[in-house]
Scaffold this motif. Structure first.
Motif, mmCIF file in Angstrom:
data_model
loop_
_atom_site.group_PDB
_atom_site.id
_atom_site.type_symbol
_atom_site.label_atom_id
_atom_site.label_comp_id
_atom_site.label_asym_id
_atom_site.label_seq_id
_atom_site.Cartn_x
_atom_site.Cartn_y
_atom_site.Cartn_z
ATOM 1 N N THR A 123 62.616 3.557 47.723
ATOM 2 C CA THR A 123 63.712 4.467 47.428
ATOM 3 C C THR A 123 63.188 5.667 46.640
ATOM 4 N N ALA A 124 64.047 6.659 46.442
ATOM 5 C CA ALA A 124 63.637 7.856 45.708
ATOM 6 C C ALA A 124 63.221 7.528 44.281
ATOM 7 N N ASP A 125 63.811 6.464 43.708
ATOM 8 C CA ASP A 125 63.418 6.046 42.362
ATOM 9 C C ASP A 125 62.346 4.956 42.392
ATOM 10 N N LEU A 126 61.674 4.829 43.556
ATOM 11 C CA LEU A 126 60.489 3.994 43.731
ATOM 12 C C LEU A 126 60.756 2.495 43.632
ATOM 13 N N ARG A 127 61.978 2.090 43.924
ATOM 14 C CA ARG A 127 62.246 0.661 44.058
ATOM 15 C C ARG A 127 61.964 0.225 45.494
ATOM 16 N N PRO A 128 61.330 -0.933 45.696
ATOM 17 C CA PRO A 128 61.114 -1.412 47.068
ATOM 18 C C PRO A 128 62.424 -1.870 47.693
ATOM 19 N N LEU A 129 62.609 -1.461 48.936
ATOM 20 C CA LEU A 129 63.753 -1.887 49.746
ATOM 21 C C LEU A 129 63.202 -2.633 50.948
ATOM 22 N N GLU A 130 63.631 -3.885 51.125
ATOM 23 C CA GLU A 130 63.112 -4.706 52.221
ATOM 24 C C GLU A 130 64.269 -5.459 52.868
ATOM 25 N N ALA A 131 64.357 -5.368 54.192
ATOM 26 C CA ALA A 131 65.455 -5.982 54.947
ATOM 27 C C ALA A 131 64.910 -6.952 55.978
ATOM 28 N N ASP A 132 65.643 -8.042 56.169
ATOM 29 C CA ASP A 132 65.336 -9.030 57.211
ATOM 30 C C ASP A 132 66.670 -9.589 57.693
ATOM 31 N N LEU A 133 67.127 -9.127 58.854
ATOM 32 C CA LEU A 133 68.437 -9.486 59.388
ATOM 33 C C LEU A 133 68.298 -9.964 60.826
ATOM 34 N N LEU A 134 69.118 -10.927 61.201
ATOM 35 C CA LEU A 134 69.209 -11.392 62.575
ATOM 36 C C LEU A 134 70.614 -11.089 63.079
ATOM 37 N N VAL A 135 70.691 -10.283 64.145
ATOM 38 C CA VAL A 135 71.972 -9.948 64.757
ATOM 39 C C VAL A 135 72.104 -10.771 66.033
ATOM 40 N N ALA A 136 73.056 -11.687 66.037
ATOM 41 C CA ALA A 136 73.218 -12.593 67.174
ATOM 42 C C ALA A 136 73.949 -11.909 68.321
ATOM 43 N N LEU A 137 73.721 -12.427 69.519
ATOM 44 C CA LEU A 137 74.482 -12.025 70.696
ATOM 45 C C LEU A 137 75.046 -13.301 71.310
#
Length: 368
Positions: free
Chosen positions: A150-164
């Motif tokens: 982020t702009a304030d140097l915090r790590p942003l990490e995402a792990d999502l599963l979108v089902a069908l």
């Protein structure tokens, strides 16, 4: 109300051997059936946009190739009853041809098979001006992973599963301006999602099985939905559009709203549909969009002229506002997040009360 548009029921190529629009591809389908076999260079656009929402936070990912440049974005927003708590957007821009990176598949990235191959962009450990996004196929759905600072140097990490879910219908449609300018879009709504987003030392859960991180340092959420905008086409230099979408449970039903405007006028095609309990009702008429472009956070109204199929108010609480003016791109975007209320009616006459369905409505003017 049945649409006048032709429903496509078998696989079809978007383009002919000469690279122009294959007229047999014009129509819509309930599952993705078009192969985006674009060739060459020149006003060609390819993208995958995913937005996964909960009642209190959302994540949006964009991977795009606009011919002359590539643009990838990670966006995270959280809020409560008092207003926005976190609002972070990180974008990586790089030149396009002849330096094009990983090629986009002809089908939906991460949907499986040769036309729906996985797609990954960005370095494994991105710095301030880079992002890492991967879209991969898994049995039963699509895995979305992302990393950014982020702009304030915090790590942003995402792990999502979108089902069908089996039998869940989606909207795919070809919009033909002419034989040289056309767009194939596949819009998916109301796809259940699970996973986590970590922002600094805090974890945000998506879906009932969001994973580790709840409790003292986490925000649990049992209601998460994925929306996809998949695009392949060749565009005019300048154009404006509206897009509205929402997903969730209301009035005892699982509902997805998919609305478009402006850019389809005069083409004989629309990108308008309702998805109720996994079944698509295609809307072939242009919708009436009532809003104030000078005050996008004022209430909007979206209706079907001459019928009660769609009669909705949209009340925004946040404007994701973009203004860009460069030699290559001029972009004025107001993507407003908020809640839909009103009524919709399916093709078989089912009337559904929409009460507080979370989504967005946007007004865009683009020169690209």
């Amino acid at each position: 109300m049945a649409t006048h548009e032709r429903e496509i029921t078998g696989p079809v190529d978007l383009c002919g051997p000469d690279g122009r629009l294959h007229r047999g591809a014009v129509g819509w389908s309930r599952t993705p059936l078009h192969r985006g076999n674009l060739r060459g260079w020149g006003r060609t656009k390819r993208w995958e946009y995913w937005c996964v929402t909960t009642p209190t936070h959302l994540l949006a990912l964009t991977v795009s190739d606009l011919d002359f440049l590539t643009l990838d974005t990670v966006y995270f927003l959280s809020w409560d009853e008092h207003g926005v708590l976190e609002d972070h957007e990180r974008t990586a821009i790089a030149p396009g041809l002849p330096l094009r990176r990983t090629a986009f598949p002809a089908g939906i990235a991460g949907s499986g098979g040769p036309d729906g191959a996985d797609l990954t962009v960005g370095p494994e450990r991105p710095g301030r001006r880079r992002v890492r996004i991967s879209i991969t196929h898994e049995p039963g759905g699509t895995r979305l992973r992302a990393r950014a600072l982020t702009a304030d140097l915090r790590p942003l990490e995402a792990d999502l599963l979108v089902a069908l879910p089996d039998g869940h219908e989606t909207l795919s449609v070809v919009v033909p301006w002419d034989d040289k300018r056309f767009q194939y879009t596949s819009k998916h709504t109301a796809r259940p999602a699970t996973g986590t987003v970590r922002l600094g030392d805090r974890t945000y859960d998506f879906g009932a099985d969001g994973g580790a991180g709840g409790g003292a340092d986490g925000d649990g959420n049992g209601d998460a939905w994925g929306v996809l905008d998949h695009g392949r086409g060749r565009w005019p230099r300048s154009l404006g559009w509206n897009w509205g979408a929402a997903s969730g449970r209301t009035d005892g039903h699982t509902v997805g709203l998919q609305f478009g405007g402006q850019w389809t006028e005069g083409t004989g095609s629309t990108e308008n549909a309702l998805c109720v309990d996994g079944r698509i009702s295609k809307i072939g008429t242009e919708l009436a969009w009532q809003y104030d472009p000078a005050d996008p956070l004022a209430p909007w109204r979206i209706t079907t002229p001459g019928s009660d199929q769609v009669d909705l108010a949209f009340v925004p609480f946040h404007d994701r506002r973009t203004r860009t003016e460069t030699g290559l791109i001029a972009n004025r975007t107001d993507q407003c997040f908020g809640h839909y209320r009103g009524t919709i009616r399916t093709d078989d006459g089912l009337r559904v009360a929409v009460d507080g369905l979370l989504g967005w409505a946007e007004d865009v003017r683009m020169r690209w």
